[in-house]
Write an enzyme that holds these catalytic residues in place. Structure first.
Site, PDB file in Angstrom:
ATOM      1  N   GLY A  18    -132.094  71.277  87.962  1.00  0.00           N
ATOM      2  CA  GLY A  18    -131.503  69.976  88.249  1.00  0.00           C
ATOM      3  C   GLY A  18    -132.542  68.896  87.984  1.00  0.00           C
ATOM      4  O   GLY A  18    -133.704  69.183  87.714  1.00  0.00           O
ATOM      5  N   GLY A  19    -132.112  67.643  88.054  1.00  0.00           N
ATOM      6  CA  GLY A  19    -133.051  66.530  87.956  1.00  0.00           C
ATOM      7  C   GLY A  19    -133.532  66.212  86.552  1.00  0.00           C
ATOM      8  O   GLY A  19    -134.467  65.433  86.384  1.00  0.00           O
ATOM      9  N   GLY A  72    -125.894  66.860  90.489  1.00  0.00           N
ATOM     10  CA  GLY A  72    -126.701  67.398  91.580  1.00  0.00           C
ATOM     11  C   GLY A  72    -127.592  66.312  92.152  1.00  0.00           C
ATOM     12  O   GLY A  72    -127.315  65.755  93.210  1.00  0.00           O
ATOM     13  N   SER A  73    -128.599  65.955  91.384  1.00  0.00           N
ATOM     14  CA  SER A  73    -129.609  65.033  91.939  1.00  0.00           C
ATOM     15  C   SER A  73    -129.045  63.641  92.199  1.00  0.00           C
ATOM     16  O   SER A  73    -129.458  62.983  93.162  1.00  0.00           O
ATOM     17  CB  SER A  73    -130.819  64.955  91.011  1.00  0.00           C
ATOM     18  OG  SER A  73    -130.406  64.832  89.673  1.00  0.00           O
ATOM     19  N   HIS A 118    -120.609  78.444  87.829  1.00  0.00           N
ATOM     20  CA  HIS A 118    -121.223  78.313  86.504  1.00  0.00           C
ATOM     21  C   HIS A 118    -122.235  79.434  86.367  1.00  0.00           C
ATOM     22  O   HIS A 118    -123.309  79.392  86.983  1.00  0.00           O
ATOM     23  CB  HIS A 118    -121.898  76.934  86.425  1.00  0.00           C
ATOM     24  CG  HIS A 118    -122.627  76.686  85.140  1.00  0.00           C
ATOM     25  ND1 HIS A 118    -123.467  75.587  85.007  1.00  0.00           N
ATOM     26  CD2 HIS A 118    -122.667  77.348  83.962  1.00  0.00           C
ATOM     27  CE1 HIS A 118    -123.974  75.592  83.776  1.00  0.00           C
ATOM     28  NE2 HIS A 118    -123.511  76.651  83.125  1.00  0.00           N
ATOM     29  N   ASP A 126    -124.280  76.823  90.812  1.00  0.00           N
ATOM     30  CA  ASP A 126    -125.123  77.146  89.643  1.00  0.00           C
ATOM     31  C   ASP A 126    -125.807  78.496  89.849  1.00  0.00           C
ATOM     32  O   ASP A 126    -126.811  78.590  90.543  1.00  0.00           O
ATOM     33  CB  ASP A 126    -126.170  76.042  89.425  1.00  0.00           C
ATOM     34  CG  ASP A 126    -125.574  74.850  88.717  1.00  0.00           C
ATOM     35  OD1 ASP A 126    -125.854  73.700  89.128  1.00  0.00           O
ATOM     36  OD2 ASP A 126    -124.812  75.066  87.752  1.00  0.00           O
ATOM     37  N   MET A 174    -124.996  81.153  84.652  1.00  0.00           N
ATOM     38  CA  MET A 174    -126.072  81.041  83.671  1.00  0.00           C
ATOM     39  C   MET A 174    -126.842  82.371  83.744  1.00  0.00           C
ATOM     40  O   MET A 174    -127.964  82.458  84.265  1.00  0.00           O
ATOM     41  CB  MET A 174    -126.984  79.833  83.984  1.00  0.00           C
ATOM     42  CG  MET A 174    -126.309  78.512  83.669  1.00  0.00           C
ATOM     43  SD  MET A 174    -127.093  77.093  84.428  1.00  0.00           S
ATOM     44  CE  MET A 174    -126.323  77.171  86.050  1.00  0.00           C
ATOM     45  N   MET A 178    -122.886  71.293  78.288  1.00  0.00           N
ATOM     46  CA  MET A 178    -124.169  71.046  78.950  1.00  0.00           C
ATOM     47  C   MET A 178    -124.809  69.814  78.338  1.00  0.00           C
ATOM     48  O   MET A 178    -124.971  69.725  77.119  1.00  0.00           O
ATOM     49  CB  MET A 178    -125.100  72.248  78.802  1.00  0.00           C
ATOM     50  CG  MET A 178    -124.683  73.497  79.553  1.00  0.00           C
ATOM     51  SD  MET A 178    -124.472  73.214  81.315  1.00  0.00           S
ATOM     52  CE  MET A 178    -126.142  72.758  81.791  1.00  0.00           C
ATOM     53  N   ASP A 225    -122.012  68.572  82.407  1.00  0.00           N
ATOM     54  CA  ASP A 225    -122.929  69.051  83.433  1.00  0.00           C
ATOM     55  C   ASP A 225    -124.376  68.789  83.021  1.00  0.00           C
ATOM     56  O   ASP A 225    -124.821  69.243  81.983  1.00  0.00           O
ATOM     57  CB  ASP A 225    -122.697  70.564  83.554  1.00  0.00           C
ATOM     58  CG  ASP A 225    -123.518  71.217  84.628  1.00  0.00           C
ATOM     59  OD1 ASP A 225    -123.366  72.432  84.826  1.00  0.00           O
ATOM     60  OD2 ASP A 225    -124.317  70.516  85.275  1.00  0.00           O
ATOM     61  N   GLY A 226    -125.055  67.981  83.879  1.00  0.00           N
ATOM     62  CA  GLY A 226    -126.480  67.786  83.624  1.00  0.00           C
ATOM     63  C   GLY A 226    -126.831  66.330  83.404  1.00  0.00           C
ATOM     64  O   GLY A 226    -126.377  65.708  82.440  1.00  0.00           O
ATOM     65  N   GLY A 227    -127.634  65.793  84.332  1.00  0.00           N
ATOM     66  CA  GLY A 227    -128.134  64.421  84.148  1.00  0.00           C
ATOM     67  C   GLY A 227    -127.094  63.340  84.317  1.00  0.00           C
ATOM     68  O   GLY A 227    -127.261  62.219  83.830  1.00  0.00           O
ATOM     69  N   MET A 282    -127.953  81.471  88.550  1.00  0.00           N
ATOM     70  CA  MET A 282    -128.980  81.678  87.524  1.00  0.00           C
ATOM     71  C   MET A 282    -129.696  83.004  87.777  1.00  0.00           C
ATOM     72  O   MET A 282    -129.993  83.345  88.925  1.00  0.00           O
ATOM     73  CB  MET A 282    -130.007  80.542  87.570  1.00  0.00           C
ATOM     74  CG  MET A 282    -129.397  79.172  87.344  1.00  0.00           C
ATOM     75  SD  MET A 282    -130.655  77.879  87.402  1.00  0.00           S
ATOM     76  CE  MET A 282    -129.600  76.433  87.321  1.00  0.00           C
ATOM     77  N   HIS A 303    -119.715  72.881  92.784  1.00  0.00           N
ATOM     78  CA  HIS A 303    -120.272  73.556  91.604  1.00  0.00           C
ATOM     79  C   HIS A 303    -121.390  74.497  92.031  1.00  0.00           C
ATOM     80  O   HIS A 303    -122.383  74.058  92.641  1.00  0.00           O
ATOM     81  CB  HIS A 303    -120.795  72.494  90.627  1.00  0.00           C
ATOM     82  CG  HIS A 303    -121.222  73.000  89.289  1.00  0.00           C
ATOM     83  ND1 HIS A 303    -120.334  73.319  88.289  1.00  0.00           N
ATOM     84  CD2 HIS A 303    -122.463  73.226  88.794  1.00  0.00           C
ATOM     85  CE1 HIS A 303    -121.011  73.728  87.223  1.00  0.00           C
ATOM     86  NE2 HIS A 303    -122.301  73.671  87.494  1.00  0.00           N
ATOM     87  N   SER A 363    -123.294  69.696  92.485  1.00  0.00           N
ATOM     88  CA  SER A 363    -123.946  70.985  92.245  1.00  0.00           C
ATOM     89  C   SER A 363    -124.809  71.359  93.445  1.00  0.00           C
ATOM     90  O   SER A 363    -125.729  70.615  93.814  1.00  0.00           O
ATOM     91  CB  SER A 363    -124.837  70.915  91.008  1.00  0.00           C
ATOM     92  OG  SER A 363    -125.751  71.995  91.035  1.00  0.00           O
ATOM     93  N   GLY A 399    -130.901  75.327  83.652  1.00  0.00           N
ATOM     94  CA  GLY A 399    -131.952  76.001  84.407  1.00  0.00           C
ATOM     95  C   GLY A 399    -132.456  75.182  85.577  1.00  0.00           C
ATOM     96  O   GLY A 399    -132.888  75.738  86.583  1.00  0.00           O
TER      97      GLY A 399
HETATM   98  C1  DX5 Z   1    -128.376  72.956  85.246  1.00  0.00           C
HETATM   99  C2  DX5 Z   1    -127.102  73.050  86.056  1.00  0.00           C
HETATM  100  C3  DX5 Z   1    -126.560  71.711  86.445  1.00  0.00           C
HETATM  101  C4  DX5 Z   1    -127.545  70.930  87.290  1.00  0.00           C
HETATM  102  C5  DX5 Z   1    -127.028  69.541  87.528  1.00  0.00           C
HETATM  103  O1  DX5 Z   1    -128.657  74.209  84.681  1.00  0.00           O
HETATM  104  O2  DX5 Z   1    -126.095  73.713  85.325  1.00  0.00           O
HETATM  105  O3  DX5 Z   1    -125.349  71.885  87.167  1.00  0.00           O
HETATM  106  O4  DX5 Z   1    -127.714  71.553  88.524  1.00  0.00           O
HETATM  107  O5  DX5 Z   1    -128.041  68.864  88.235  1.00  0.00           O
HETATM  108  P1  DX5 Z   1    -128.396  67.344  87.845  1.00  0.00           P
HETATM  109  O6  DX5 Z   1    -127.134  66.567  88.108  1.00  0.00           O
HETATM  110  O7  DX5 Z   1    -129.521  66.988  88.782  1.00  0.00           O
HETATM  111  O8  DX5 Z   1    -128.779  67.351  86.406  1.00  0.00           O
HETATM  112 ZN    ZN Z   2    -124.021  73.818  86.296  1.00  0.00          ZN
END
Ligand code: DX5
Ligand code: ZN
Length: 227
Positions: free
Chosen positions: A148-149, A201-202, A70, A39, A72, A141, A179-181, A41, A37, A12, A146
């Site tokens: 990362g991390g 992402g992170s 993606h 993101d 959002m 999700m 997606d996420g964590g 927003m 990816h 991401s 909203g």
């Molecule tokens: C959150 C995003 C995710 C996020 C993933 O709203 O849709 O794609 O950036 O980041 P990590 O992997 O750090 O959770």
């Molecule tokens: Zn995403």
């Protein structure tokens, strides 16, 4: 359902250096990722504000990765033509932002891009089952969108399993994306549950190197998870 061998790692860009996005896109491609990816927003659907179609337009010519957008954002139908024109391969919208989801899926596909449906943690799979076969991707999700991390929400594992089982029977062509964590510590469990696209992402941009981050996820993903 897609085979584990088809697994895609989708870094991401939300976790990349916004002052060097093209370099980040090139670097994750060299690191062995298969998807990229984006993101998007709008500060309305989610509290955060990132970037729009111009970012996809700028990055697309610099990468051969599959550009996975993606959205959002509220009222995504207004901006879908811009993202298709920018070169998005797949555009995922949130069911929570689409009172006419089936029409939006048709809009994306009529413009030539892949169509994804995203579910926030509280949204049941049943909310989209009736139109899901017309999509190309289901995004579950594993954090509240909203930022990362954040930490992976373990409650999403049974939802991923249920989705994988349903897709196996009703729509095996669909990519199941989580997606996420996502980290090397949970990737094995998430893939064993049925995920075939891991957004991270992170855990990638925070690793000792991007290649170490991508490799760690791939290695973990292929470790059969023994519950
Ligand atoms: C959150 C995003 C995710 C996020 C993933 O709203 O849709 O794609 O950036 O980041 P990590 O992997 O750090 O959770
Ligand atoms: Zn995403």
């Amino acid at each position: 359902m897609k085979s584990v061998q088809e697994l895609k790692i989708a870094p991401s860009l939300l976790s990349a250096d916004f002052g060097a996005m093209a370099e980040a896109a090139k670097a994750v491609e060299q690191a062995g990722a298969e998807w990229l990816h984006f993101d998007v927003m709008d500060g309305q659907f989610v509290p955060n504000l990132t970037f729009g179609a111009p970012m996809v337009k700028a990055i697309r010519p610099q990468t051969s990765l599959f550009c996975d957008v993606h959205l959002m954002i509220q009222t995504p139908c207004n901006l879908i033509p811009d993202f298709v024109e920018a070169g998005a391969h797949n555009i995922t919208v949130h069911v929570e932002a689409c009172p006419h989801l089936h029409r939006v899926i048709q809009q994306i596909k009529s413009l030539g891009a892949g169509a994804g449906i995203a579910l926030n943690p509280h949204t049941p799979l049943e909310a989209v089952m009736d139109v899901l076969p017309e999509a190309d991707l289901l995004l579950i999700m594993a954090v509240n969108p909203g930022y990362g991390g954040q930490h992976f929400i373990p409650l999403m594992l049974p939802k991923i399993e249920r989705a994988a089982q349903w897709l196996q029977t009703h729509a095996p062509h669909i990519w199941l994306e989580v997606d996420g964590g996502i980290t090397p510590e949970n990737a094995g469990q998430v893939v064993s549950a049925g995920a075939r696209v891991l957004v991270a992402g992170s855990s990638i941009f925070g690793a000792s190197s991007l290649k170490a981050g991508v490799d760690a996820l791939k290695q973990a993903a292929f470790q059969p998870f023994n519950a």
